[in-house]
Design a protein around this motif. Structure first.
Motif, short mmCIF file in Angstrom:
data_model
loop_
_atom_site.label_atom_id
_atom_site.label_comp_id
_atom_site.label_asym_id
_atom_site.label_seq_id
_atom_site.Cartn_x
_atom_site.Cartn_y
_atom_site.Cartn_z
N SER A 188 0.81 -1.21 0.00
CA SER A 188 0.00 0.00 0.00
C SER A 188 0.85 1.26 0.00
N ILE A 220 -5.17 -3.62 -2.76
CA ILE A 220 -3.98 -3.86 -1.94
C ILE A 220 -4.05 -5.23 -1.27
N GLN A 230 -3.10 -6.03 2.53
CA GLN A 230 -2.56 -5.57 3.81
C GLN A 230 -3.43 -6.06 4.96
N ASN A 247 -9.27 -5.09 -0.52
CA ASN A 247 -8.15 -5.69 0.20
C ASN A 247 -8.17 -7.20 0.00
#
Length: 391
Positions: A24, A39, A41, A62
């Motif tokens: 990120s 992303i 994360q 995500n």
């Protein structure tokens, strides 16, 4: 037959340009208004969420869980409270199906490219995040217990390095008796470097880039003297900028990223030790005689360390910080203490005095064109000097 309007035919959900990266931090400088960030994360941290909200993103997809339950991280709550759509757990396969810059649509946890469904996750709401945060608070005690155990283990494994500096490599960069500016990548790094502009110009500290912090230094117009970190996380042009490179290595001698440096024709020094690149950079600067270490973008508190998904290495960072605490200063402190303190009325008096001197010279002397040009040159220099006081 009456045609449907474009608005009535609009597909549900949120549509935007995809900005894709597993890291990120690598996205923060290139996301824009209405983008959708993809992303990977675990435990989305507060700093990243603040940066994404500031950039004006409309959605975050995500691949992992934004709240794993290990501790109560604040990133997801900040995103949803700001009206940003958050979809969790879409899986790693999304990175092979979405290209950076492609237009995607997200609706009810589903991710589409055109009409094709490419990933499915869980759309988080304020209610679901509140429930997850309650559960995560119970995980904090387990994290503290693990932290204590890790601290004891690290002290046993690296006590000679931590206490006596045994194993710190020799570097050709001159550090003894100088100040060091140690820069790591974070959402605030760019802003902090800008605030330190006058400090860097006046004190000429040794510029040390840690992983992506080396790229941040170059982006701010500086050339790092020393780079510490995995070359796989650093731009090729930065590695070729002439800085000395130190690569963290495993205790068995293997140094991840060394092959990339060899391909680039760049030499390197290895630093075999456990701990993060930031930890090793602090130990190296301290061990090689730095008088002061100003840090930019480093994560210092226990919550910060956990919030960045670094619970397993929090103990080493904590102990290293204790080792170098007498030399470390955070960049916001330096920036606040180093502001130019010139009152506006003093500057006005100087300007008026200079103008009066010029007028007097014109009145008592028959100046020609050459002298007039000289006076104009003096005036321009005065204006530039005044501007420099507030740069």
């Amino acid at each position: 037959m009456k045609l449907l309007s474009r608005q009535s035919r609009a597909l549900p959900g949120v549509t935007g340009v995809a900005r894709v990266s597993r890291r990120s931090a690598a996205l923060l400088d290139r996301v824009g208004h209405k983008d959708i960030v993809v992303i990977d994360q675990v435990d989305l941290d507060r700093a990243t969420a603040d940066a994404l909200v500031k950039a004006g993103v409309t959605g975050v997809v995500n691949a992992s869980e934004s709240i794993s339950g290990r501790f109560p991280n604040l990133g997801p709550e900040i995103l949803v409270a700001s009206g940003v759509l958050l979809v969790d757990g879409v899986g790693d396969a999304v990175f092979g199906k979405v290209k950076d810059g492609a237009k995607i649509r997200v609706d009810a946890g589903a991710v589409y490219v055109g009409d094709e469904l490419i990933a499915q996750g869980t759309e988080q709401t304020a209610e679901s995040i509140a429930d997850l945060m309650i559960e995560a608070k119970t995980g904090m005690s387990a994290q503290l217990e693990a932290f204590a155990a890790n601290a004891i283990e690290y002290m046993k494994r690296e006590r000679t390095l931590l206490l006596d500096g045994v194993g710190i490599p020799e570097v050709s960069t001159s550090i003894e008796g100088r100040q060091v500016l140690l820069v790591a990548a974070s959402a605030d790094t760019k802003k902090q470097l800008k605030a330190l502009k006058k400090y860097i110009a006046d004190f000429r500290p040794v510029l040390v880039g840690v992983d992506g912090g080396a790229d941040a230094l170059r982006a701010a117009g500086h050339t790092p003297a020393l780079i510490i970190g995995n070359p796989e996380h650093i731009d090729s042009e930065t590695l070729r900028c002439g800085a000395e490179v130190v690569i963290p290595a495993h205790t068995d001698g293997h140094a991840p990223g060394l092959e990339r440096l060899q391909d680039l024709g760049v030499g390197a020094v290895t630093f075999p030790a456990t701990g993060t690149s930031e930890d090793l950079a602090l130990l190296l600067a301290d061990g090689r005689g730095a008088t002061t270490i100003v840090t930019v973008g480093l994560h210092t508190t226990l919550v910060d360390l956990l919030d960045k998904g670094r619970g397993s290495t929090a103990a080493s960072t904590f102990l290293v910080r204790m080792r170098v605490a007498n030399k470390v200063v955070e960049s916001p402190v330096v920036a606040s203490l180093y502001k130019a303190r010139v009152s506006w009325w003093v500057v006005m008096l100087l300007v008026l005095a200079a103008a009066a001197a010029i007028v007097t010279a014109l009145m008592v002397a028959d100046v020609g064109g050459v002298y007039a040009d000289l006076i104009r040159q003096w005036w321009n220099q005065l204006v530039e000097w005044v501007r420099g006081l507030f740069a």
